[in-house]
Design a protein around this motif. Sequence first.
Motif, mmCIF file in Angstrom:
data_model
loop_
_atom_site.group_PDB
_atom_site.id
_atom_site.type_symbol
_atom_site.label_atom_id
_atom_site.label_comp_id
_atom_site.label_asym_id
_atom_site.label_seq_id
_atom_site.Cartn_x
_atom_site.Cartn_y
_atom_site.Cartn_z
ATOM 1 N N PRO A 205 2.823 -1.444 7.045
ATOM 2 C CA PRO A 205 1.699 -2.184 6.435
ATOM 3 C C PRO A 205 0.880 -1.330 5.464
ATOM 4 O O PRO A 205 0.436 -1.831 4.433
ATOM 5 N N HIS A 206 0.687 -0.047 5.776
ATOM 6 C CA HIS A 206 -0.041 0.797 4.830
ATOM 7 C C HIS A 206 0.718 0.889 3.502
ATOM 8 O O HIS A 206 0.129 0.748 2.427
ATOM 9 N N LEU A 207 2.028 1.131 3.578
ATOM 10 C CA LEU A 207 2.826 1.243 2.348
ATOM 11 C C LEU A 207 2.746 -0.067 1.552
ATOM 12 O O LEU A 207 2.577 -0.060 0.324
ATOM 13 N N LEU A 208 2.855 -1.197 2.234
ATOM 14 C CA LEU A 208 2.832 -2.505 1.567
ATOM 15 C C LEU A 208 1.476 -2.777 0.932
ATOM 16 O O LEU A 208 1.388 -3.398 -0.129
ATOM 17 N N SER A 209 0.435 -2.316 1.580
ATOM 18 C CA SER A 209 -0.913 -2.535 1.067
ATOM 19 C C SER A 209 -1.181 -1.676 -0.178
ATOM 20 O O SER A 209 -1.668 -2.173 -1.199
ATOM 21 N N PHE A 210 -0.829 -0.386 -0.085
ATOM 22 C CA PHE A 210 -0.923 0.475 -1.277
ATOM 23 C C PHE A 210 -0.107 -0.143 -2.423
ATOM 24 O O PHE A 210 -0.533 -0.142 -3.584
ATOM 25 N N ASP A 235 -8.937 -8.127 3.040
ATOM 26 C CA ASP A 235 -8.435 -7.668 4.331
ATOM 27 C C ASP A 235 -7.040 -7.050 4.206
ATOM 28 O O ASP A 235 -6.746 -6.042 4.844
ATOM 29 N N PHE A 236 -6.211 -7.679 3.382
ATOM 30 C CA PHE A 236 -4.841 -7.188 3.200
ATOM 31 C C PHE A 236 -4.840 -5.758 2.642
ATOM 32 O O PHE A 236 -3.966 -4.961 2.958
ATOM 33 N N THR A 237 -5.826 -5.433 1.809
ATOM 34 C CA THR A 237 -5.836 -4.130 1.141
ATOM 35 C C THR A 237 -6.879 -3.164 1.701
ATOM 36 O O THR A 237 -7.077 -2.100 1.124
ATOM 37 N N ARG A 238 -7.535 -3.522 2.794
ATOM 38 C CA ARG A 238 -8.514 -2.569 3.346
ATOM 39 C C ARG A 238 -7.857 -1.214 3.556
ATOM 40 O O ARG A 238 -8.403 -0.168 3.215
ATOM 41 N N ILE A 239 -6.636 -1.202 4.104
ATOM 42 C CA ILE A 239 -5.968 0.058 4.412
ATOM 43 C C ILE A 239 -5.448 0.776 3.169
ATOM 44 O O ILE A 239 -5.055 1.936 3.263
ATOM 45 N N LEU B 207 2.132 -14.435 1.461
ATOM 46 C CA LEU B 207 3.578 -14.396 1.734
ATOM 47 C C LEU B 207 3.958 -13.070 2.403
ATOM 48 O O LEU B 207 4.724 -13.039 3.369
ATOM 49 N N LEU B 208 3.402 -11.970 1.902
ATOM 50 C CA LEU B 208 3.728 -10.642 2.442
ATOM 51 C C LEU B 208 3.233 -10.497 3.878
ATOM 52 O O LEU B 208 3.870 -9.835 4.702
ATOM 53 N N SER B 209 2.097 -11.086 4.160
ATOM 54 C CA SER B 209 1.521 -10.980 5.495
ATOM 55 C C SER B 209 2.328 -11.814 6.501
ATOM 56 O O SER B 209 2.683 -11.320 7.584
ATOM 57 N N PHE B 210 2.649 -13.061 6.135
ATOM 58 C CA PHE B 210 3.533 -13.873 6.983
ATOM 59 C C PHE B 210 4.849 -13.118 7.220
ATOM 60 O O PHE B 210 5.389 -13.116 8.329
ATOM 61 N N ALA B 211 5.376 -12.478 6.159
ATOM 62 C CA ALA B 211 6.684 -11.814 6.253
ATOM 63 C C ALA B 211 6.655 -10.646 7.239
ATOM 64 O O ALA B 211 7.632 -10.396 7.946
ATOM 65 N N LEU B 212 5.532 -9.941 7.314
ATOM 66 C CA LEU B 212 5.480 -8.805 8.245
ATOM 67 C C LEU B 212 5.551 -9.279 9.692
ATOM 68 O O LEU B 212 6.282 -8.716 10.501
#
Lengths: 313, 313
Positions: A205-210, A235-239, B207-212
């Motif tokens: 999730p960290h890699l995906l967020s960056f 929220d998705f990019t907080r990390i 989409l990315l969040s559902f996918a995780l």
Amino acid sequence: MIDVAGFSFNKLVILGVGLIGGSLARGLRERGDVAGARAVIGVGRTPASIARALELGVVDAAVALSDDAALQAALAGADYVLLAAPVAQTQPLLERIAPFLEASTIVTDAGSTKSDVVAAARAALGERVGQFVPGHPIAGRESSGADAALPDLYEGRNVVLCALPDNPPDVVERVAAMWRATGATVHEMTPEQHDRVLASVSHLPHLLSFALVEQILNSPDAALKFSFAAGGFRDFTRIAASSPEMWRDICVANRAALLDELDAYTAVLARLRAAVEAADGAALEAVFARSRVARTEWQEQRANVSAAADPEK
Amino acid sequence: MIDVAGFSFNKLVILGVGLIGGSLARGLRERGDVAGARAVIGVGRTPASIARALELGVVDAAVALSDDAALQAALAGADYVLLAAPVAQTQPLLERIAPFLEASTIVTDAGSTKSDVVAAARAALGERVGQFVPGHPIAGRESSGADAALPDLYEGRNVVLCALPDNPPDVVERVAAMWRATGATVHEMTPEQHDRVLASVSHLPHLLSFALVEQILNSPDAALKFSFAAGGFRDFTRIAASSPEMWRDICVANRAALLDELDAYTAVLARLRAAVEAADGAALEAVFARSRVARTEWQEQRANVSAAADPEK
């Protein structure tokens, strides 16, 4: 000396007094009875970080890693040493303290990866590796540094210990007791289990967020996009505001497990992409509904665990 | 009649009294002076949703979409009609109300996509499309339904209007005034701009969040992974608890823009994958550091905008 509900020690040395090390220091000092002085010694890489930790009162004394005599004095008679620096520094730090390390001192770490840490510890400590108990408190914030340290960061959180065959059981138990004294729950796993689990629920999730922020930055209308980003993006990019150095090290150290998870994720994305392209609403809805149920149940179980840990919350 | 700081109307009909429609109703009724009765009429698909909206006091009266006579009565003399249902229902809903729609009634929508909504409106309304102003309040929660509606959901949020060449300027201005009355800021964009921006900062992250969550569910050690998921996972996947039906429709309706963004994202991921595999810490750190700066600046600008909108916060 510090005593936290029966767990006591005379001296704890923390290498790296940032968010993680500083929160352990604050957690033990502010929850326990403190008698005498200099129970928690911080060791830092830079004069600024040492000075800041002292100024904030996170540690009783602070020492520069480069100062041989001061480092030796800090380690003399230490009950515990915690390594709380980005994981790539594990081996150099252990090599640095090895000449001064007494046989009765227990060393542990707070690194987010464990297979590489075990290899680093074996390389640096050799036959003395039984003194080293690999650990990982699963807690964090996107802020870093001693200023971000909190006394209750570990309250109700999980700490994973990856005990080595070389560790005497009482040594593992003493490290577990230290973390329990901060309010954490301690679990044991193998390094491989730990690294696979964390690659999935934390490192990926960290890699995906960056990556999302990077992708927007690369687009010609980045400013317009950022100006209409709302709560979901927040929220998705907080990390994605996390420490670049720490996450660089984690991604490199745990690259085998991370690549496995990333490839599995990319396969799911490819499946969703095909459904989007085919306008296959039923396939998309099935995935979204399954995810929603799992995410909602996870949240409920987490809330139950928190409530059980602290009935007043 | 309702009057909110000079913006007034006699009758607003809301098709779909869930989170979005219900929050507009509550926002206008609870912020304004209400004189007389039946100013806000809800139209629902199911008896349960209509009953619940009435029970909660979100609307003054509620009507079943399937009831010809009641629908006609509801639309008689309406100043505004808001469509607040999943976007795939735009055309059937407009076709359903078209026979009863008076020439003086202004219709708008709250759909998360706009190009498809414009096409649906042209198909359903034909030469009367000038009565329809496409809109999108950029606000939401992962909860859905009338129970989730909040009177301040739009306070300080952005609303995008994608005015048509067919819309008389005063009609667009009246829709803008309605949203401003809820505390929102109104912007204009073309449907294409809107769909590209939202695909990037909202649809893709969903989409990315559902996918995780889907990927973890597919793995053999899913339960272990979920049990060690912490704060990073929590925030990254909050939006994976969103409405499957709503997000199914968005992904299908906006698939061209979403696929563009997804492909650009996949390219960034491939670049990061190569860096992880090559243990290229410098390349990873450069991306992470750039993302951190951008994300931190975004947060600060957002905080400044919020503070300017409401100096007491």
